[in-house]
Design a protein around this motif. Sequence first.
Motif, mmCIF file in Angstrom:
data_model
loop_
_atom_site.group_PDB
_atom_site.id
_atom_site.type_symbol
_atom_site.label_atom_id
_atom_site.label_comp_id
_atom_site.label_asym_id
_atom_site.label_seq_id
_atom_site.Cartn_x
_atom_site.Cartn_y
_atom_site.Cartn_z
ATOM 1 N N THR A 79 -27.167 -114.230 9.975
ATOM 2 C CA THR A 79 -26.069 -113.919 9.052
ATOM 3 C C THR A 79 -26.543 -113.004 7.914
ATOM 4 O O THR A 79 -25.936 -112.966 6.852
ATOM 5 N N ALA A 80 -27.607 -112.248 8.147
ATOM 6 C CA ALA A 80 -28.098 -111.210 7.226
ATOM 7 C C ALA A 80 -28.422 -111.761 5.836
ATOM 8 O O ALA A 80 -28.088 -111.154 4.820
ATOM 9 N N VAL A 111 -25.903 -106.482 9.661
ATOM 10 C CA VAL A 111 -24.881 -106.005 8.704
ATOM 11 C C VAL A 111 -23.722 -107.001 8.764
ATOM 12 O O VAL A 111 -22.558 -106.622 8.769
ATOM 13 N N TYR A 112 -24.079 -108.299 8.816
ATOM 14 C CA TYR A 112 -23.106 -109.345 9.160
ATOM 15 C C TYR A 112 -21.962 -109.446 8.161
ATOM 16 O O TYR A 112 -20.822 -109.672 8.531
ATOM 17 N N THR A 113 -22.276 -109.296 6.881
ATOM 18 C CA THR A 113 -21.225 -109.361 5.860
ATOM 19 C C THR A 113 -21.182 -108.021 5.110
ATOM 20 O O THR A 113 -22.180 -107.308 5.036
ATOM 21 N N ARG A 121 -29.562 -104.973 2.411
ATOM 22 C CA ARG A 121 -30.635 -105.924 2.746
ATOM 23 C C ARG A 121 -31.507 -105.422 3.891
ATOM 24 O O ARG A 121 -32.731 -105.575 3.858
ATOM 25 N N PHE A 122 -30.878 -104.874 4.934
ATOM 26 C CA PHE A 122 -31.661 -104.373 6.077
ATOM 27 C C PHE A 122 -32.670 -103.336 5.583
ATOM 28 O O PHE A 122 -33.862 -103.410 5.904
ATOM 29 N N CYS A 154 -21.616 -101.868 12.456
ATOM 30 C CA CYS A 154 -20.814 -101.852 11.229
ATOM 31 C C CYS A 154 -20.421 -103.296 10.923
ATOM 32 O O CYS A 154 -20.374 -104.131 11.822
ATOM 33 N N PRO A 155 -20.164 -103.601 9.638
ATOM 34 C CA PRO A 155 -19.695 -104.950 9.339
ATOM 35 C C PRO A 155 -18.239 -105.124 9.802
ATOM 36 O O PRO A 155 -17.503 -104.145 9.911
#
Length: 289
Positions: A79-80, A111-113, A121-122, A154-155
């Motif tokens: 979940t990133a 890129v979960y959210t 974050r990535f 993409c999210p």
Amino acid sequence: MTDAAQNPPRDALVHITDIHFWEIVRNPLQLLNKRFLGNLNVILRRRRAFDTSHAAAFADALAATGVRVLFAGGDFTSTATDGEFRQAAAFLENLAARGMQIIIIPGNHDVYTFESVRKRRFERHLGAFLPEAGYPCRITLPGGTPMVLAPTVCPNWLSSRGRIADADVDRVARLIAEAPPGPLIVGSHYPVLHATEGYASGPMRRLRNADALRRALVDAAAQRPILFLSGHVHRFSDQPDPEAPRLRHCTTPALFHRHRQGGIAGAFSEIHVGQEDFLVRPHTLRDDT
Ligand SMILES: [Fe+2]
Ligand SMILES: [Fe+2]
């Protein structure tokens, strides 16, 4: 016998994907988005199906292949979260410390959210392994094989769908066309075939605009052999494109995915690039790895 089997390979790489490091999020403020669903999935399923305690042993197994180039095809996290990305960074650093060249692309879980994308974050956690040119880009493997990395994630509010913009399809096509002749690898998180003998992707899990990317690959394969390497479906699959025999589609299962019948704790693929074709060797990792 294939060309890749007859002649010494010009390049070799291992393909790992869908590592899905996970942690259970307990802070309710971090659950006010799609992560609520993803966290539930971790609690109910992923923590049993993805036994990441094997990480050190798997790093040993990957290094033991003797192959020194590793392509990690995305979905490093579930979940990133920062914690999951920290586990992923440590895993990749461990492999790099063993002398492996690491090539990465993001998966949809990275890129979960929308919040994780906004906070980059990535890029923040795995920046040391990102290509300087961003995505799409073309890199050259040590033996001279060109490899093009395609951006497909993409999210989403609810679905697990990917996306590649028309402009990026054009850029991928140009990067392939301008590469030196000979076999070429394209790395992607999403496959462009929705169903093969190895998997079937539901509409909510597919790549938007997959047909445009596939069309560009089919056209490019008239000039050269192309291996399209992807993940996301968590299944092994290896077959030529129905319209272009020199375009080969290969998906690799999730690195830590436990097989329902037991015994198998994970999988990856080893790829050798010959003068005119590719040899793809699936590996499974047993519980006692
Ligand atoms: Fe995945
Ligand atoms: Fe995925």
